[in-house]
Structure formats: C-alpha cells, structure tokens
Scaffold this active site. Structure first.
Site, PDB file in Angstrom:
ATOM      1  N   GLU A  55     -68.674  52.907 -83.345  1.00 19.11           N
ATOM      2  CA  GLU A  55     -69.334  54.211 -83.274  1.00 19.11           C
ATOM      3  C   GLU A  55     -68.568  55.202 -82.403  1.00 19.11           C
ATOM      4  OE1 GLU A  55     -73.885  52.550 -83.666  1.00 19.11           O
ATOM      5  OE2 GLU A  55     -73.197  53.296 -81.750  1.00 19.11           O
ATOM      6  N   CYS A  84     -66.875  61.059 -77.742  1.00 23.00           N
ATOM      7  CA  CYS A  84     -66.866  59.768 -77.049  1.00 23.00           C
ATOM      8  C   CYS A  84     -66.421  58.714 -78.063  1.00 23.00           C
ATOM      9  CB  CYS A  84     -68.285  59.492 -76.543  1.00 23.00           C
ATOM     10  SG  CYS A  84     -68.475  57.855 -75.840  1.00 23.00           S
ATOM     11  N   CYS A  90     -68.142  44.188 -77.098  1.00 26.13           N
ATOM     12  CA  CYS A  90     -67.496  44.135 -75.774  1.00 26.13           C
ATOM     13  C   CYS A  90     -67.737  42.760 -75.166  1.00 26.13           C
ATOM     14  CB  CYS A  90     -68.059  45.224 -74.860  1.00 26.13           C
ATOM     15  SG  CYS A  90     -67.233  45.257 -73.236  1.00 26.13           S
ATOM     16  N   CYS A  94     -72.226  43.495 -69.493  1.00 25.52           N
ATOM     17  CA  CYS A  94     -72.976  44.123 -68.405  1.00 25.52           C
ATOM     18  C   CYS A  94     -74.478  44.103 -68.747  1.00 25.52           C
ATOM     19  CB  CYS A  94     -72.492  45.552 -68.177  1.00 25.52           C
ATOM     20  SG  CYS A  94     -70.738  45.601 -67.754  1.00 25.52           S
ATOM     21  N   CYS A 138     -76.219  47.142 -70.694  1.00 23.53           N
ATOM     22  CA  CYS A 138     -75.487  47.800 -71.788  1.00 23.53           C
ATOM     23  C   CYS A 138     -75.746  47.130 -73.132  1.00 23.53           C
ATOM     24  CB  CYS A 138     -73.993  47.768 -71.466  1.00 23.53           C
ATOM     25  SG  CYS A 138     -72.967  48.412 -72.790  1.00 23.53           S
ATOM     26  N   CYS A 148     -74.965  56.801 -73.861  1.00 26.31           N
ATOM     27  CA  CYS A 148     -74.188  55.711 -73.275  1.00 26.31           C
ATOM     28  C   CYS A 148     -74.982  54.424 -73.289  1.00 26.31           C
ATOM     29  CB  CYS A 148     -73.879  56.019 -71.815  1.00 26.31           C
ATOM     30  SG  CYS A 148     -72.738  57.328 -71.603  1.00 26.31           S
TER      31      CYS A 148
END
Ligand code: SAH
Ligand code: SF4
Length: 375
Positions: free
Chosen positions: A108, A127, A134, A138, A141, A362
């Site tokens: 994205e 962005c 990933c 975290c 996230c 985010c």
C-alpha cells in the site's frame, strides 16, 4: 529446424524466463549493459529520459530509440513491477492505493494532499512501502501483525511514486518511506531506490524531500549517513527507557537507546539535517513526567523535533498480549505532555491523522486476503 516438442520446450523456457525490471538498473549499470550489446552511450541517456522524464508506458512508445533496440529491450526487460489493484478515497482527501506486485503480493501507499486556507493545494506527500509485510513485529503496528512477506525491489519502491503521479496527473512534492515495512532491514534495495529517485538521470524527487522512518536499526543508520543522497531521518522512538521500548519494539533489544543515540548523532553530524522523533503517547505506558524529562534529553541531543502521533486503532488485527493493553492517551494528556516538552525548549508537533476512515493512517497499512480493501 526444431521439432514440435523442442519448440514447446523453447516456448515454455522463454515464457518462464523472468524478465529483469528495467527500473532496478542504475544509469551506470544500464551503460554497461548497452556497451555489452554494442549500443552507443547516448542511447542510455535517451532510455532514461523516456522512462523517467517522458514516463513512457511501453518500450514501443520510446520513439527516440531505434525499433530494433526497443524490441530487444522489451524481450529482456519489464517496464512495470506494480499495478494499481484498487484505491480508496478518504473524506479528508487522502487516497490509499493498493498495489499488486508481479508475484501477487499486495502493498500500500497513501497519498496526502495539503490544502491551504484558501482551499488550494499547497503540496502533496506520498507515504510509500519498503516491504510486503514487516518482520519487526512492533506491538502497536498492524503491518507488524501481518508478518514478513518479502523485501521490495528498487523498482517496486520507486514505481509507487511514478504510478500515483500518473494516476493523479500531478507531481508528488514529498515522499515518506513510512508505509509497510522497515526500510533499514531492506537496506540495499532502499538505498538503490533513493539513488534512483534523486539521481541526475532518473530524478523523481529531491533528497531533502524524502524522509525515511526507521524503528531504529542503529548500524544501518550509520551506513545511511554516508550514502551520496541521504534522506531526512525519522526515528520511531515511542518510549524513553530500554525496558519499555523493548516491550513494544522487539528489535530494540538489539539496539538500545544509547547505541541508537550514537547513530543518530553521527547521522546528524554527517548530514546536518534535523532528526524527527515519532512518539505515540500511550495511556499510562510512556506518558509520565519522567518520560517527558527523558524525552527532553533525547530530543535536545541534536537539532530535532518530536512528532506526537495519534494512536490508530488496530483492533481489527485481533491483538493479543501487550498489544491488547496499549490504549491512546486522551488529547488533554497529550497536550499536557507536549506543553511540558515545549516549555523545556523542545520543538513538538501534535499530529492529526490522515485517512482514518479508510484505514490508511500509520500502522494500519495491513492487508490479508481476508481484509483486502477497496473491493
Ligand atoms: N518501519 C518504519 C516505517 C514504517 S511504520 C518505522 O517503524 O518507523 C511508520 C510509522 O507509523 C512509525 O513511526 C510507526 O511507529 C508508526 N505506527 C505504527 N503503528 C502505528 C499505529 N497503530 N498508530 C500510529 N502510528 C503507528
Ligand atoms: Fe515494522 Fe515499522 Fe510496523 Fe514496527 S512500526 S512492525 S518496524 S512497519
């Protein structure tokens, strides 16, 4: 003459031979390739102009190149590594793009316009992602919850910008590498994409218009400081002690705050560009007066500013453990925390969020076959 079985084998071999992505090649690398083919050097200039200035959509459109060369290039290279799968437009004007990679992975990017008081568009930010998924995991996230699919190639990284510019027919003024993935865990490809984005022959954007955000891979921050076109650096800090940071950012176990600060100081000395610290204020977790004092010390070590990012809900990922406990601080609490820092001389920005209604903010750049957006 090949017999028919041989012919079929030949066709299959040709079909499955993966084509190389032309946008993975630097100008110098393409020059070498052209030399190996006996082509003149100025042809590389023409090719790069066609790709990066004219934004040709196929090799056959590249009419400054001779027909035979266009044919050879189209047989050996691919010009597209992404396609737009779908997009969602937020009420605030931001647009979330879902791109499909050639191997069907999805990534994205989020476009954010900045409109001034007269209602005119002042600038635009994109962005972009550096990985599909990933590996860093975290606790706050959504991308981390997805796990790691794979690193993006340089062409997949820069094409996000080129495709959005073509789709919206405008120029992106700022690029933030803050989408899916930890860019410094895909170091070589991200650096090559930066070199392409800012390179004289392939320029898409100026280096001072690029910000790279990292969860804090100290060793790679030091390397990044010495590349030809280092970007602005943003650090996802989110906690002021090693113990609290390690609870929510697992990779911080390898890079404690002191080693991270050494790397940041080095980065600043080499690049002279102020650092941005990103800090999500979590209720009762990282919002004490002691946190404010430690954050002050961190922020004043080199010229910097602190961005307080509102925590975006990731309950759609069914979080467990510490992830389940993290709650956003109230806006009063954030304002109080921000004021304590401001009065101590720290530049603080309390960020509003973009694209909340389309899960584009985010930490919400997560996808799976089940929650694929935009359909
Ligand atoms: N891997 C890099 C860049 C991608 S994350 C990094 O961690 O910096 C981009 C930013 O979004 C980071 O500052 C990250 O901490 C923040 N973020 C992640 N999840 C979030 C959430 N749920 N709410 C708000 N910000 C989040
Ligand atoms: Fe990865 Fe950044 Fe998300 Fe952490 S915050 S899981 S490093 S994308």
């Amino acid at each position: 003459m090949r017999d028919s079985a041989e012919n079929i084998r030949y066709i299959i071999k040709e079909k499955i031979k993966p084509k190389r992505q032309i946008k993975d090649f630097s100008f110098e690398e393409m020059k070498e390739y052209f030399e190996s083919k006996g082509e003149a050097n100025y042809r590389v200039n023409q090719l790069f102009d066609e790709i990066y200035s004219n934004r040709a959509l196929s090799f056959f459109e590249m009419t400054t190149l001779p027909k035979g060369l266009r044919q050879t290039l189209s047989e050996e290279f691919s010009l597209h590594s992404l396609k737009i799968d779908s997009k969602r437009i937020s009420q605030d004007g931001s647009i979330k793009y879902l791109f499909e990679l050639n191997d069907s992975n999805l990534i994205e990017a989020v476009y954010m316009p900045w409109i001034n008081e007269e209602g005119e568009m002042e600038r635009s930010t994109l962005c972009i992602s550096s990985m599909a998924g990933c590996p860093a995991g975290c606790a706050f996230c959504a991308t981390g919850m997805l796990g790691f699919k794979r690193n993006l190639t340089p062409s997949e990284i820069i094409e996000q910008i080129m495709l959005v510019e073509a789709d919206l027919n405008l120029k992106i003024n700022n690029v933030v590498i803050m989408g899916m993935g930890e860019p410094l865990l895909n170091y070589a490809n991200v650096v090559k994409s930066l070199q392409l984005m800012t390179g004289e022959k392939s320029k898409i954007i100026g280096r001072r218009k690029i910000t790279l955000s990292t969860a804090g891979i100290a060793t790679k921050i030091k390397l990044l400081a010495n590349i030809d076109s280092p970007p602005k650096l943003a650090i996802s800090l989110h906690a002021t002690t090693n113990a609290t940071r390690q609870k929510i950012i697992p990779i911080s176990k390898s890079f404690d705050i002191s080693s991270l600060m050494d790397a940041i100081e080095f980065y600043y000395r080499q690049t002279k560009m102020p650092i941005t610290y990103e800090y999500i204020v979590f209720d009762g977790f990282n919002d004490t007066p002691e946190d404010a004092e430690r954050l002050r010390k961190i922020a004043l070590r080199v010229p910097s500013r602190v961005n307080f990012i509102p925590y975006n809900d990731i309950s759609f990922t069914n979080p467990q453990g510490i992830s389940k406990e993290l709650k956003p601080a109230t806006s009063e609490k954030i304002a109080e925390f921000a004021n304590a820092l401001r009065s101590a001389g720290v530049a603080v920005i309390v960020r509003d969020t973009y694209g909340r209604d389309i899960e584009a903010a985010c930490g919400q750049l997560a996808l799976s076959k089940d929650n694929k957006v935009g359909e």
